[in-house]
Design a protein around this motif. Structure first.
Motif, PDB file in Angstrom:
ATOM      1  N   SER A   1       0.580  -0.897  -0.120  1.00 32.13           N
ATOM      2  CA  SER A   1      -0.117  -0.112  -0.117  1.00 32.13           C
ATOM      3  C   SER A   1       0.916   0.387   0.201  1.00 32.13           C
ATOM      4  O   SER A   1       1.967   1.228   0.348  1.00 32.13           O
ATOM      5  CB  SER A   1      -0.764  -0.237   1.416  1.00 32.13           C
ATOM      6  N   ILE A   2       0.609   2.250  -1.282  1.00 31.29           N
ATOM      7  CA  ILE A   2       1.332   3.349  -1.216  1.00 31.29           C
ATOM      8  C   ILE A   2       0.487   4.335  -1.288  1.00 31.29           C
ATOM      9  O   ILE A   2      -0.169   4.991  -2.178  1.00 31.29           O
ATOM     10  CB  ILE A   2       2.166   3.467  -2.589  1.00 31.29           C
ATOM     11  N   GLY A   3       0.944   5.194  -0.299  1.00 34.68           N
ATOM     12  CA  GLY A   3       0.539   6.943  -0.104  1.00 34.68           C
ATOM     13  C   GLY A   3      -1.443   7.084   0.120  1.00 34.68           C
ATOM     14  O   GLY A   3      -1.701   7.498   0.084  1.00 34.68           O
ATOM     15  N   THR A   4      -1.111   5.737   1.440  1.00 36.75           N
ATOM     16  CA  THR A   4      -3.176   6.366   1.459  1.00 36.75           C
ATOM     17  C   THR A   4      -3.233   6.551   2.689  1.00 36.75           C
ATOM     18  O   THR A   4      -2.249   5.210   3.484  1.00 36.75           O
ATOM     19  CB  THR A   4      -3.266   4.992   0.725  1.00 36.75           C
ATOM     20  N   SER A   5      -3.979   6.729   3.598  1.00 39.38           N
ATOM     21  CA  SER A   5      -4.775   7.054   4.870  1.00 39.38           C
ATOM     22  C   SER A   5      -4.986   6.374   5.767  1.00 39.38           C
ATOM     23  O   SER A   5      -5.873   5.776   6.454  1.00 39.38           O
ATOM     24  CB  SER A   5      -5.086   8.238   4.707  1.00 39.38           C
ATOM     25  N   GLY A   6      -5.457   4.644   4.170  1.00 38.54           N
ATOM     26  CA  GLY A   6      -6.279   4.094   4.977  1.00 38.54           C
ATOM     27  C   GLY A   6      -7.843   4.225   5.480  1.00 38.54           C
ATOM     28  O   GLY A   6      -8.800   3.424   6.644  1.00 38.54           O
ATOM     29  N   ASN A   7      -8.350   5.249   4.880  1.00 37.59           N
ATOM     30  CA  ASN A   7      -9.780   5.927   5.517  1.00 37.59           C
ATOM     31  C   ASN A   7     -10.695   5.181   5.450  1.00 37.59           C
ATOM     32  O   ASN A   7     -12.042   5.359   5.476  1.00 37.59           O
ATOM     33  CB  ASN A   7      -9.258   7.695   5.350  1.00 37.59           C
ATOM     34  N   VAL A   8     -11.139   4.785   3.380  1.00 32.37           N
ATOM     35  CA  VAL A   8     -11.896   4.742   2.686  1.00 32.37           C
ATOM     36  C   VAL A   8     -11.323   3.278   2.375  1.00 32.37           C
ATOM     37  O   VAL A   8     -10.640   2.347   2.047  1.00 32.37           O
ATOM     38  CB  VAL A   8     -11.683   5.940   1.902  1.00 32.37           C
ATOM     39  N   TYR A   9     -13.185   2.808   2.538  1.00 30.20           N
ATOM     40  CA  TYR A   9     -13.357   1.374   2.322  1.00 30.20           C
ATOM     41  C   TYR A   9     -13.706   1.410   1.284  1.00 30.20           C
ATOM     42  O   TYR A   9     -14.750   2.497   0.863  1.00 30.20           O
ATOM     43  CB  TYR A   9     -14.375   0.661   3.467  1.00 30.20           C
ATOM     44  N   PRO A  10     -14.183  -0.221   0.434  1.00 31.38           N
ATOM     45  CA  PRO A  10     -13.275  -1.402   0.609  1.00 31.38           C
ATOM     46  C   PRO A  10     -12.006  -0.807   0.635  1.00 31.38           C
ATOM     47  O   PRO A  10     -10.944  -1.744   1.367  1.00 31.38           O
ATOM     48  CB  PRO A  10     -14.017  -2.159  -0.850  1.00 31.38           C
TER      49      PRO A  10
ATOM     50  N   MET B   1       3.263  -3.941   3.028  1.00 33.13           N
ATOM     51  CA  MET B   1       3.743  -3.482   3.540  1.00 33.13           C
ATOM     52  C   MET B   1       3.356  -2.354   3.115  1.00 33.13           C
ATOM     53  O   MET B   1       2.492  -2.422   2.494  1.00 33.13           O
ATOM     54  CB  MET B   1       5.140  -3.518   2.484  1.00 33.13           C
ATOM     55  N   GLU B   2       3.317  -1.165   4.177  1.00 35.41           N
ATOM     56  CA  GLU B   2       3.239   0.145   3.987  1.00 35.41           C
ATOM     57  C   GLU B   2       3.931   0.752   3.776  1.00 35.41           C
ATOM     58  O   GLU B   2       5.205   0.736   4.161  1.00 35.41           O
ATOM     59  CB  GLU B   2       2.386   0.518   5.306  1.00 35.41           C
ATOM     60  N   LEU B   3       3.628   1.808   2.401  1.00 35.27           N
ATOM     61  CA  LEU B   3       5.200   3.313   1.975  1.00 35.27           C
ATOM     62  C   LEU B   3       4.483   3.650   2.137  1.00 35.27           C
ATOM     63  O   LEU B   3       2.921   4.318   1.274  1.00 35.27           O
ATOM     64  CB  LEU B   3       5.196   2.589   0.687  1.00 35.27           C
ATOM     65  N   ASN B   4       4.425   5.058   3.004  1.00 38.07           N
ATOM     66  CA  ASN B   4       3.631   6.199   3.359  1.00 38.07           C
ATOM     67  C   ASN B   4       4.680   7.508   4.173  1.00 38.07           C
ATOM     68  O   ASN B   4       5.875   6.904   5.171  1.00 38.07           O
ATOM     69  CB  ASN B   4       2.381   6.044   4.185  1.00 38.07           C
ATOM     70  N   LEU B   5       3.662   8.449   4.248  1.00 42.64           N
ATOM     71  CA  LEU B   5       4.525   9.358   4.671  1.00 42.64           C
ATOM     72  C   LEU B   5       4.425   9.383   6.328  1.00 42.64           C
ATOM     73  O   LEU B   5       5.899   8.970   7.042  1.00 42.64           O
ATOM     74  CB  LEU B   5       4.502  10.755   4.247  1.00 42.64           C
ATOM     75  N   GLU B   6       3.972   8.551   6.695  1.00 42.11           N
ATOM     76  CA  GLU B   6       3.547   8.586   8.096  1.00 42.11           C
ATOM     77  C   GLU B   6       2.489   7.264   8.488  1.00 42.11           C
ATOM     78  O   GLU B   6       1.574   7.069   7.280  1.00 42.11           O
ATOM     79  CB  GLU B   6       3.240   9.895   9.142  1.00 42.11           C
ATOM     80  N   PRO B   7       2.289   6.919   9.511  1.00 44.01           N
ATOM     81  CA  PRO B   7       2.040   5.384   9.587  1.00 44.01           C
ATOM     82  C   PRO B   7       0.078   6.243   8.689  1.00 44.01           C
ATOM     83  O   PRO B   7      -0.237   7.030   9.790  1.00 44.01           O
ATOM     84  CB  PRO B   7       2.198   4.951  11.182  1.00 44.01           C
ATOM     85  N   SER B   8      -0.408   4.753   8.522  1.00 39.38           N
ATOM     86  CA  SER B   8      -1.576   5.215   8.588  1.00 39.38           C
ATOM     87  C   SER B   8      -2.949   4.843   9.070  1.00 39.38           C
ATOM     88  O   SER B   8      -2.310   4.134   9.947  1.00 39.38           O
ATOM     89  CB  SER B   8      -2.155   4.648   6.978  1.00 39.38           C
ATOM     90  N   GLU B   9      -3.999   5.190   9.267  1.00 42.02           N
ATOM     91  CA  GLU B   9      -4.975   4.435  10.255  1.00 42.02           C
ATOM     92  C   GLU B   9      -4.875   2.952  10.373  1.00 42.02           C
ATOM     93  O   GLU B   9      -5.637   2.798  11.606  1.00 42.02           O
ATOM     94  CB  GLU B   9      -6.444   4.850   9.873  1.00 42.02           C
ATOM     95  N   ASN B  10      -4.855   2.215   8.861  1.00 46.80           N
ATOM     96  CA  ASN B  10      -4.276   0.337   9.081  1.00 46.80           C
ATOM     97  C   ASN B  10      -2.774   0.068   8.972  1.00 46.80           C
ATOM     98  O   ASN B  10      -2.828  -1.064   8.819  1.00 46.80           O
ATOM     99  CB  ASN B  10      -5.555  -0.579   8.281  1.00 46.80           C
ATOM    100  N   ALA B  11      -2.281   1.431  10.018  1.00 46.38           N
ATOM    101  CA  ALA B  11      -0.921   0.414  10.047  1.00 46.38           C
ATOM    102  C   ALA B  11      -0.822  -0.368  10.891  1.00 46.38           C
ATOM    103  O   ALA B  11       0.001  -1.532  10.691  1.00 46.38           O
ATOM    104  CB  ALA B  11       0.055   1.684  10.351  1.00 46.38           C
ATOM    105  N   TRP B  12      -1.962  -1.187  11.485  1.00 46.52           N
ATOM    106  CA  TRP B  12      -1.172  -2.127  12.412  1.00 46.52           C
ATOM    107  C   TRP B  12      -1.408  -3.202  11.599  1.00 46.52           C
ATOM    108  O   TRP B  12      -0.773  -4.225  12.252  1.00 46.52           O
ATOM    109  CB  TRP B  12      -2.284  -2.259  13.341  1.00 46.52           C
TER     110      TRP B  12
END
Ligand code: APR
Length: 234
Positions: A174-183, A199-210
Protein backbone atom coordinates in the motif's frame (compact mmCIF):
# COMPACT_ATOMS: atom_id res chain seq x y z
CA UNK A 1 14.22 -10.31 -0.08
CA UNK A 2 12.43 -13.49 -1.33
CA UNK A 3 11.35 -13.53 -5.01
CA UNK A 4 7.72 -12.53 -5.38
CA UNK A 5 5.46 -13.96 -8.06
CA UNK A 6 2.31 -11.88 -7.70
CA UNK A 7 2.44 -8.40 -6.26
CA UNK A 8 -0.65 -6.26 -5.73
CA UNK A 9 0.00 -2.58 -5.18
CA UNK A 10 -2.65 -0.11 -3.98
CA UNK A 11 -1.85 3.58 -4.33
CA UNK A 12 -3.51 6.67 -2.92
CA UNK A 13 -3.13 10.43 -3.12
CA UNK A 14 0.22 10.35 -1.30
CA UNK A 15 1.98 8.93 -4.37
CA UNK A 16 0.97 12.05 -6.35
CA UNK A 17 1.71 14.51 -3.53
CA UNK A 18 5.31 15.04 -4.67
CA UNK A 19 3.94 15.96 -8.10
CA UNK A 20 2.03 18.82 -6.49
CA UNK A 21 -1.39 17.11 -6.45
CA UNK A 22 -3.28 17.79 -3.20
CA UNK A 23 -4.07 14.86 -0.97
CA UNK A 24 -7.50 14.69 0.65
CA UNK A 25 -7.02 14.47 4.41
CA UNK A 26 -3.76 16.28 5.04
CA UNK A 27 -4.27 19.63 6.84
CA UNK A 28 -4.14 21.50 3.50
CA UNK A 29 -5.99 18.72 1.67
CA UNK A 30 -8.99 18.84 -0.65
CA UNK A 31 -11.51 18.03 2.10
CA UNK A 32 -10.16 20.92 4.18
CA UNK A 33 -11.31 23.22 1.36
CA UNK A 34 -14.45 21.51 0.06
CA UNK A 35 -17.32 19.64 1.71
CA UNK A 36 -17.23 16.22 0.06
CA UNK A 37 -21.01 15.94 0.60
CA UNK A 38 -21.42 18.88 -1.78
CA UNK A 39 -18.94 17.93 -4.49
CA UNK A 40 -18.38 14.15 -4.28
CA UNK A 41 -21.78 12.52 -3.73
CA UNK A 42 -24.71 11.76 -6.07
CA UNK A 43 -26.91 13.86 -3.76
CA UNK A 44 -24.54 16.83 -4.07
CA UNK A 45 -24.60 16.47 -7.86
CA UNK A 46 -28.40 16.38 -7.90
CA UNK A 47 -28.57 19.46 -5.63
CA UNK A 48 -25.99 21.58 -7.43
CA UNK A 49 -24.50 20.05 -10.60
CA UNK A 50 -22.77 23.32 -11.54
CA UNK A 51 -20.75 23.28 -8.29
CA UNK A 52 -19.73 19.64 -8.86
CA UNK A 53 -18.77 20.37 -12.47
CA UNK A 54 -16.65 23.36 -11.43
CA UNK A 55 -14.89 21.25 -8.76
CA UNK A 56 -13.97 18.51 -11.23
CA UNK A 57 -13.31 20.88 -14.16
CA UNK A 58 -10.65 22.62 -12.04
CA UNK A 59 -9.06 19.30 -11.02
CA UNK A 60 -9.19 17.97 -14.61
CA UNK A 61 -7.61 21.19 -15.95
CA UNK A 62 -4.98 20.99 -13.18
CA UNK A 63 -3.68 17.69 -14.60
CA UNK A 64 -1.81 19.63 -17.27
CA UNK A 65 0.10 21.56 -14.56
CA UNK A 66 1.58 18.48 -12.87
CA UNK A 67 4.02 15.78 -13.91
CA UNK A 68 4.56 12.19 -12.74
CA UNK A 69 7.26 11.82 -10.10
CA UNK A 70 9.96 9.21 -9.41
CA UNK A 71 7.46 7.01 -7.56
CA UNK A 72 5.16 6.74 -10.59
CA UNK A 73 8.15 6.02 -12.82
CA UNK A 74 9.50 3.37 -10.43
CA UNK A 75 6.17 1.48 -10.50
CA UNK A 76 6.22 1.63 -14.30
CA UNK A 77 9.72 0.11 -14.28
CA UNK A 78 8.47 -2.61 -11.93
CA UNK A 79 5.57 -3.33 -14.32
CA UNK A 80 8.07 -3.58 -17.17
CA UNK A 81 10.03 -6.17 -15.18
CA UNK A 82 7.12 -8.16 -13.70
CA UNK A 83 4.52 -7.88 -16.46
CA UNK A 84 1.23 -9.56 -15.45
CA UNK A 85 2.74 -10.54 -12.10
CA UNK A 86 2.12 -6.94 -10.99
CA UNK A 87 -1.39 -5.61 -10.43
CA UNK A 88 -1.54 -1.85 -9.85
CA UNK A 89 -4.74 -0.60 -8.26
CA UNK A 90 -5.12 3.11 -7.62
CA UNK A 91 -7.66 5.15 -5.69
CA UNK A 92 -6.38 8.19 -7.57
CA UNK A 93 -8.35 9.75 -10.39
CA UNK A 94 -5.31 11.54 -11.82
CA UNK A 95 -3.48 10.12 -14.85
CA UNK A 96 0.03 10.28 -13.40
CA UNK A 97 0.56 6.50 -13.27
CA UNK A 98 -0.14 6.32 -17.01
CA UNK A 99 1.98 9.38 -17.76
CA UNK A 100 4.74 7.85 -15.64
CA UNK A 101 4.73 4.81 -17.94
CA UNK A 102 2.36 2.30 -16.28
CA UNK A 103 0.30 0.52 -18.93
CA UNK A 104 -2.13 -1.45 -16.75
CA UNK A 105 -3.74 0.70 -14.06
CA UNK A 106 -6.96 -0.25 -12.28
CA UNK A 107 -8.70 3.02 -11.36
CA UNK A 108 -11.10 1.80 -8.70
CA UNK A 109 -12.37 5.38 -8.09
CA UNK A 110 -12.57 6.26 -11.79
CA UNK A 111 -10.65 8.86 -13.79
CA UNK A 112 -10.73 12.66 -14.09
CA UNK A 113 -9.88 12.32 -17.79
CA UNK A 114 -13.11 10.42 -18.49
CA UNK A 115 -16.78 11.47 -18.53
CA UNK A 116 -19.87 9.26 -18.30
CA UNK A 117 -23.46 9.81 -19.35
CA UNK A 118 -25.90 9.17 -16.48
CA UNK A 119 -28.63 8.45 -19.06
CA UNK A 120 -27.00 5.86 -21.37
CA UNK A 121 -24.05 4.90 -19.17
CA UNK A 122 -21.40 5.32 -21.89
CA UNK A 123 -18.02 6.53 -20.54
CA UNK A 124 -15.39 8.09 -22.79
CA UNK A 125 -12.12 10.01 -22.68
CA UNK A 126 -12.84 13.64 -21.80
CA UNK A 127 -10.29 16.49 -21.54
CA UNK A 128 -12.47 19.64 -21.62
CA UNK A 129 -14.92 21.12 -19.12
CA UNK A 130 -18.28 19.53 -18.38
CA UNK A 131 -21.46 21.47 -17.61
CA UNK A 132 -25.18 20.80 -17.31
CA UNK A 133 -25.43 21.89 -20.97
CA UNK A 134 -22.96 19.22 -22.12
CA UNK A 135 -24.76 16.78 -24.39
CA UNK A 136 -23.90 13.09 -24.39
CA UNK A 137 -22.17 12.36 -27.71
CA UNK A 138 -23.83 8.94 -27.69
CA UNK A 139 -27.46 9.44 -26.68
CA UNK A 140 -27.75 13.22 -27.00
CA UNK A 141 -29.14 13.71 -23.49
CA UNK A 142 -28.01 16.85 -21.65
CA UNK A 143 -27.87 17.41 -17.85
CA UNK A 144 -26.69 13.78 -17.41
CA UNK A 145 -23.00 14.05 -18.28
CA UNK A 146 -20.79 13.62 -15.18
CA UNK A 147 -17.15 12.98 -14.35
CA UNK A 148 -16.42 9.24 -14.60
CA UNK A 149 -15.34 9.14 -10.96
CA UNK A 150 -16.77 7.17 -8.03
CA UNK A 151 -18.52 9.35 -5.46
CA UNK A 152 -19.07 8.55 -1.80
CA UNK A 153 -21.93 6.08 -1.53
CA UNK A 154 -21.24 4.61 -4.97
CA UNK A 155 -19.66 1.23 -5.65
CA UNK A 156 -15.97 1.41 -6.62
CA UNK A 157 -15.04 -0.06 -10.00
CA UNK A 158 -13.30 -3.33 -10.92
CA UNK A 159 -13.88 -4.89 -7.51
CA UNK A 160 -14.10 -8.43 -8.92
CA UNK A 161 -10.77 -8.01 -10.76
CA UNK A 162 -9.17 -6.62 -7.61
CA UNK A 163 -10.48 -9.52 -5.49
CA UNK A 164 -9.03 -12.06 -7.95
CA UNK A 165 -5.64 -10.28 -7.85
CA UNK A 166 -5.55 -10.16 -4.04
CA UNK A 167 -6.56 -13.84 -3.95
CA UNK A 168 -3.49 -14.72 -6.04
CA UNK A 169 -1.08 -12.27 -4.39
CA UNK A 170 2.03 -13.25 -2.51
CA UNK A 171 2.79 -9.64 -1.56
CA UNK A 172 0.44 -6.69 -0.95
CA UNK A 173 1.90 -3.17 -0.93
CA UNK A 174 0.00 0.00 0.00
CA UNK A 175 1.51 3.32 -1.08
CA UNK A 176 0.42 6.84 -0.11
CA UNK A 177 -3.00 6.18 1.36
CA UNK A 178 -4.41 7.06 4.78
CA UNK A 179 -6.45 3.87 5.05
CA UNK A 180 -9.58 5.88 5.75
CA UNK A 181 -11.82 4.82 2.88
CA UNK A 182 -13.30 1.37 2.34
CA UNK A 183 -13.30 -0.96 0.49
CA UNK A 184 -9.70 0.01 -0.43
CA UNK A 185 -8.70 0.24 3.23
CA UNK A 186 -9.90 -3.35 3.68
CA UNK A 187 -7.63 -4.87 1.03
CA UNK A 188 -4.77 -5.32 3.53
CA UNK A 189 -7.08 -7.34 5.79
CA UNK A 190 -8.08 -9.58 2.87
CA UNK A 191 -4.41 -10.18 2.04
CA UNK A 192 -3.45 -10.78 5.66
CA UNK A 193 -6.30 -13.29 6.06
CA UNK A 194 -4.50 -15.35 3.42
CA UNK A 195 -1.18 -15.05 5.27
CA UNK A 196 0.25 -12.69 2.63
CA UNK A 197 3.02 -10.28 3.71
CA UNK A 198 1.75 -6.69 3.56
CA UNK A 199 3.95 -3.60 3.33
CA UNK A 200 2.98 0.04 3.85
CA UNK A 201 4.96 2.79 2.12
CA UNK A 202 3.69 6.16 3.35
CA UNK A 203 4.75 9.53 4.73
CA UNK A 204 3.53 8.45 8.17
CA UNK A 205 1.69 5.48 9.70
CA UNK A 206 -1.83 5.24 8.21
CA UNK A 207 -5.08 4.51 10.04
CA UNK A 208 -4.53 0.79 9.42
CA UNK A 209 -0.75 0.72 9.90
CA UNK A 210 -1.33 -2.00 12.54
CA UNK A 211 -2.49 -4.38 9.78
CA UNK A 212 0.80 -4.36 7.88
CA UNK A 213 3.70 -6.78 8.44
CA UNK A 214 6.30 -4.29 7.22
CA UNK A 215 6.53 -0.56 6.59
CA UNK A 216 8.79 2.17 5.28
CA UNK A 217 8.00 5.82 5.96
CA UNK A 218 9.07 8.84 3.97
CA UNK A 219 8.20 10.72 0.78
CA UNK A 220 6.93 8.37 -1.92
CA UNK A 221 9.24 9.90 -4.53
CA UNK A 222 12.16 8.69 -2.38
CA UNK A 223 11.02 5.48 -0.67
CA UNK A 224 9.16 3.92 -3.62
CA UNK A 225 12.14 3.94 -6.03
CA UNK A 226 14.31 2.52 -3.21
CA UNK A 227 11.79 -0.27 -2.56
CA UNK A 228 11.45 -1.06 -6.29
CA UNK A 229 15.25 -1.24 -6.60
CA UNK A 230 15.32 -3.72 -3.70
CA UNK A 231 12.56 -5.84 -5.25
CA UNK A 232 14.20 -5.84 -8.68
CA UNK A 233 17.60 -6.83 -7.31
CA UNK A 234 16.18 -9.67 -5.21
N1 APR B 1 4.68 10.62 0.17
C1 APR B 1 4.01 9.56 0.70
N2 APR B 1 2.83 9.65 1.36
C2 APR B 1 2.32 10.89 1.50
C3 APR B 1 2.95 12.05 0.99
C4 APR B 1 4.17 11.88 0.29
N3 APR B 1 4.84 12.93 -0.22
N4 APR B 1 2.17 13.13 1.32
C5 APR B 1 1.11 12.65 1.99
N5 APR B 1 1.20 11.32 2.12
C6 APR B 1 0.27 10.40 2.77
C7 APR B 1 -0.48 11.00 3.92
O1 APR B 1 0.25 10.82 5.14
C8 APR B 1 -1.77 10.17 3.93
O2 APR B 1 -1.62 9.01 4.75
O3 APR B 1 -0.72 10.05 1.80
C9 APR B 1 -1.94 9.74 2.49
C10 APR B 1 -3.06 10.47 1.77
O4 APR B 1 -4.27 10.15 2.42
P1 APR B 1 -5.62 10.78 1.90
O5 APR B 1 -5.44 12.26 1.73
O6 APR B 1 -6.70 10.29 2.80
O7 APR B 1 -5.82 10.18 0.44
P2 APR B 1 -6.29 8.71 0.07
O8 APR B 1 -5.89 7.74 1.13
O9 APR B 1 -5.84 8.45 -1.31
O10 APR B 1 -7.90 8.87 0.08
C11 APR B 1 -8.64 7.76 -0.36
O11 APR B 1 -10.66 9.08 -0.20
O12 APR B 1 -11.67 11.08 -0.55
C12 APR B 1 -11.54 9.81 -1.06
O13 APR B 1 -11.80 9.22 -3.29
C13 APR B 1 -10.92 9.86 -2.43
O14 APR B 1 -9.42 8.27 -3.42
C14 APR B 1 -9.63 9.09 -2.27
C15 APR B 1 -9.89 8.24 -1.05
Amino acid sequence: MPKRENIVILTGAGISADSGVSTFRDPDGVWAKYDYNEVATPEGFARNPALVHSFYNARRAGLTDVQPNAAHRALAALEERLGDALTLVTQNVDNLHERGGSKRVIHMHGELSKARCGACGVARAWERDLSVETRCPDCGADRFMRPDVVWFGEMPMFMDEIAVAIDAADLFVSIGTSGNVYPAAGFVGEARSRGVPCMELNLEPSENAWAFTDARYGRASEIVPAWVDAIMSS
